[in-house]
Enzyme design. Structure first.
Site, PDB file in Angstrom:
ATOM      1  CD1 TRP A 246       5.553   5.197   8.071  1.00  0.00           C
ATOM      2  CD2 TRP A 246       7.483   4.389   7.275  1.00  0.00           C
ATOM      3  NE1 TRP A 246       5.274   4.505   6.912  1.00  0.00           N
ATOM      4  CE2 TRP A 246       6.446   3.999   6.398  1.00  0.00           C
ATOM      5  CE3 TRP A 246       8.785   4.008   6.973  1.00  0.00           C
ATOM      6  CZ2 TRP A 246       6.677   3.243   5.253  1.00  0.00           C
ATOM      7  CZ3 TRP A 246       9.020   3.255   5.839  1.00  0.00           C
ATOM      8  CH2 TRP A 246       7.976   2.884   4.993  1.00  0.00           C
TER       9      TRP A 246
ATOM     10  CG  HIS B 100       3.954   0.886   8.523  1.00  0.00           C
ATOM     11  ND1 HIS B 100       4.677   0.732   7.374  1.00  0.00           N
ATOM     12  CD2 HIS B 100       4.738   0.356   9.509  1.00  0.00           C
ATOM     13  CE1 HIS B 100       5.836   0.140   7.650  1.00  0.00           C
ATOM     14  NE2 HIS B 100       5.887  -0.083   8.935  1.00  0.00           N
TER      15      HIS B 100
ATOM     16  NE  ARG C 208       2.783   6.818   9.375  1.00  0.00           N
ATOM     17  CZ  ARG C 208       2.619   6.612   8.084  1.00  0.00           C
ATOM     18  NH1 ARG C 208       2.737   7.631   7.243  1.00  0.00           N
ATOM     19  NH2 ARG C 208       2.341   5.413   7.627  1.00  0.00           N
TER      20      ARG C 208
ATOM     21  CD  GLN D 261      -1.059   2.745   7.550  1.00  0.00           C
ATOM     22  OE1 GLN D 261      -0.476   1.683   7.798  1.00  0.00           O
ATOM     23  NE2 GLN D 261      -0.474   3.758   6.930  1.00  0.00           N
TER      24      GLN D 261
ATOM     25  CB  VAL E 237       6.280  -3.297  -2.210  1.00  0.00           C
ATOM     26  CG1 VAL E 237       5.271  -3.877  -1.250  1.00  0.00           C
ATOM     27  CG2 VAL E 237       6.324  -1.786  -2.135  1.00  0.00           C
TER      28      VAL E 237
ATOM     29  CB  ALA F 153       1.745  -5.989   0.762  1.00  0.00           C
TER      30      ALA F 153
HETATM   31  C1  FA5 Z   1       2.541   3.083   4.508  1.00  0.00           C
HETATM   32  O1  FA5 Z   1       2.294   3.303   5.676  1.00  0.00           O
HETATM   33  C2  FA5 Z   1       2.837   1.719   4.017  1.00  0.00           C
HETATM   34  N1  FA5 Z   1       2.951   0.820   5.112  1.00  0.00           N
HETATM   35  C3  FA5 Z   1       1.736   1.305   3.068  1.00  0.00           C
HETATM   36  C4  FA5 Z   1       2.090   0.087   2.242  1.00  0.00           C
HETATM   37  C5  FA5 Z   1       1.674  -1.143   2.710  1.00  0.00           C
HETATM   38  C6  FA5 Z   1       2.809   0.198   1.063  1.00  0.00           C
HETATM   39  C7  FA5 Z   1       1.987  -2.290   1.952  1.00  0.00           C
HETATM   40  C8  FA5 Z   1       3.128  -0.915   0.332  1.00  0.00           C
HETATM   41  C9  FA5 Z   1       2.717  -2.159   0.783  1.00  0.00           C
HETATM   42  P1  FA5 Z   1       2.063   5.523   3.755  1.00  0.00           P
HETATM   43  O2  FA5 Z   1       2.905   6.174   4.758  1.00  0.00           O
HETATM   44  O3  FA5 Z   1       2.009   6.147   2.418  1.00  0.00           O
HETATM   45  O4  FA5 Z   1       2.414   4.011   3.594  1.00  0.00           O
HETATM   46  O5  FA5 Z   1       0.595   5.422   4.348  1.00  0.00           O
HETATM   47  C10 FA5 Z   1      -0.415   4.673   3.703  1.00  0.00           C
HETATM   48  C11 FA5 Z   1      -1.734   5.430   3.680  1.00  0.00           C
HETATM   49  O6  FA5 Z   1      -2.064   5.862   4.998  1.00  0.00           O
HETATM   50  C12 FA5 Z   1      -1.684   6.707   2.878  1.00  0.00           C
HETATM   51  O7  FA5 Z   1      -1.956   6.458   1.528  1.00  0.00           O
HETATM   52  C13 FA5 Z   1      -2.768   7.523   3.501  1.00  0.00           C
HETATM   53  O8  FA5 Z   1      -4.033   7.126   3.014  1.00  0.00           O
HETATM   54  C14 FA5 Z   1      -2.701   7.131   4.941  1.00  0.00           C
HETATM   55  N2  FA5 Z   1      -1.903   8.087   5.704  1.00  0.00           N
HETATM   56  C15 FA5 Z   1      -0.553   8.233   5.723  1.00  0.00           C
HETATM   57  N3  FA5 Z   1      -0.195   9.206   6.561  1.00  0.00           N
HETATM   58  C16 FA5 Z   1      -1.325   9.712   7.082  1.00  0.00           C
HETATM   59  C17 FA5 Z   1      -1.629  10.741   8.032  1.00  0.00           C
HETATM   60  N4  FA5 Z   1      -0.684  11.423   8.637  1.00  0.00           N
HETATM   61  N5  FA5 Z   1      -2.917  10.978   8.326  1.00  0.00           N
HETATM   62  C18 FA5 Z   1      -3.893  10.249   7.746  1.00  0.00           C
HETATM   63  N6  FA5 Z   1      -3.691   9.262   6.860  1.00  0.00           N
HETATM   64  C19 FA5 Z   1      -2.421   8.998   6.528  1.00  0.00           C
END
Ligand code: FA5
Length: 379
Positions: free
Chosen positions: A189, A211, A237, A251, A294, A347
């Site tokens: 992140w 997140h 981010r 999110q 997780v 989660a």
């Molecule tokens: C997370 O942020 C974890 N907190 C998610 C999680 C929660 C995992 C609970 C397990 C348990 P990630 O970075 O992959 O994960 O982001 C989650 C979702 O946010 C992605 O699948 C995507 O749909 C969205 N996302 C991530 N980055 C971006 C971005 N830069 N722009 C738009 N959507 C995004």
């Protein structure tokens, strides 16, 4: 507009010489020529004032009858040639006629003032029969609509909704989620840090949450299981943007904790969610993934609307990832004071922009925040 008839009407209304009032007031008429002249003057004055439709005509009337060289004045000059008795009678009559002419003149002025006021009122009149200007109705932003749809899908499955701060402590965003300082997983992140640290407590640094997962720790810290909650909110981010990535996006976090919750519950819940949002025909893919909070972890993808799963510039391999998920890590339970032997849970964290793209066939995430109304009006 006021008509000539109504001016006439007003004039008569105030006219002390109208048919009703004139005759009784001239009952003193005698054969004395000067008195006869005065009465003729009064009658002419009455007849002519009715035609005085503007200030110019009324002034001309005043000059003719009440002016220094007007008819009344001229008649009064003749008083000197009368005998004392005749002069007394004719003088009294002249004064009475003068009073009547002055009343007539005042009535004419009032009539013209009323005419002017009525004309102004008519000119200023509000035409209530004109159709009103339509009020431009706004609508919900497509991402707001999508977040609401997601929330509705989960609340109908028994989840509550909670919200949390966008400016967050490092402790909740990372430490309590099994990502200690200097852990390489923090690089997952790219963080926007706030240039401020709590001087009273070592390590309390602030950031824009990367997140919605910090709300897992905040909720478990406060509540006791069973827990079933979703958390919609904005995240940030320090990331380069492209067709699938924004630097600020939404999110929706999900958390379910209780006794005996298994990975089957996680899959069943998320399949049902996908069915409600995308319909039964859309394909869903789970893959192993790593998130420090997780174990085991997965990501969930939906087949790409653009290439129908073939692979294209938008998705790459035919799938668009919409969320990360997994079973809550025992270290997270320990950090919030839960016994990992007693409780289990799952989660997930999903991106509503990606979901909106899949639902509406939008090929670039940046459209959502460019605020071009031609785009936004379509939803
Ligand atoms: C997370 O942020 C974890 N907190 C998610 C999680 C929660 C995992 C609970 C397990 C348990 P990630 O970075 O992959 O994960 O982001 C989650 C979702 O946010 C992605 O699948 C995507 O749909 C969205 N996302 C991530 N980055 C971006 C971005 N830069 N722009 C738009 N959507 C995004």
């Amino acid at each position: 507009m006021i008509s000539d008839e109504s001016i006439h009407y007003h004039t008569l209304w105030y006219n002390p010489f109208n048919a009703a009032s004139l005759e009784p007031r001239l009952t003193m008429t005698t054969q004395q020529p000067l008195i006869a002249e005065l009465h003729a003057t009064a009658r002419d004055a009455q007849a002519q004032i009715a035609a005085a439709h503007d200030t110019g005509a009324l002034e001309a009337w005043r000059v003719e009858f009440l002016g220094r060289r007007g008819r009344l004045s001229q008649a009064m000059q003749k008083l000197g040639g009368l005998s004392p008795e005749e002069r007394r009678a004719a003088g009294a009559e002249a004064n009475r006629i003068k009073g009547l002419l002055e009343e007539l003149y005042a009535a004419g002025q009032r009539a013209l003032q009323e005419q002017e006021a009525a004309r102004k009122q008519a000119a200023d009149r509000l035409d209530v029969t004109l159709p009103g200007r339509p009020i431009a109705l706004g609508r919900l932003h497509p991402i707001t609509q999508t977040v609401r749809d997601i929330c509705a899908a989960f609340t109908s499955m028994g989840f509550d909704v909670a919200e949390g701060p966008e400016v967050e402590w490092e402790r909740y965003n990372f430490d309590m989620l099994n990502i200690p300082r200097d852990h390489p997983a923090r690089d997952m992140w790219d963080t926007l840090w706030i240039d401020w640290a709590d001087p009273t407590e070592e390590g309390r640094r602030m950031l824009l949450r990367t997140h919605t997962s910090p709300m897992q720790a905040r909720i478990m810290e406060k509540a006791k299981p069973p827990i079933r909650v979703i958390v919609p909110g904005k995240v940030f981010r320090h990331e380069a943007t492209d067709a699938r990535h924004e630097w600020h996006f939404y999110q929706v976090e999900g958390l379910a904790v209780g006794k005996g919750i298994t990975f089957a519950d996680l899959k069943g819940t998320l399949y049902e969610f996908a069915r409600r949002i995308f319909g039964p025909d859309r394909r869903v893919r789970f893959r192993c993934d790593y998130f420090p909070f997780v174990e085991p972890g997965v990501d969930m993808s939906i087949d790409c609307f653009l290439c129908k799963g073939e692979g294209c510039r938008l998705c790459g391999d035919g799938w668009i990832e919409i969320m990360g998920a997994g079973m809550v890590h025992p270290n997270v339970f320990k950090a919030v004071g839960y016994d990992p032997e007693e409780y289990t849970g799952f989660a997930f964290g999903m991106g509503p922009e990606r979901i909106a793209m899949l639902k509406h066939g939008i090929d670039d995430i940046r459209h959502f925040y460019a605020n071009d109304v031609r785009f936004l009006r379509q939803f």
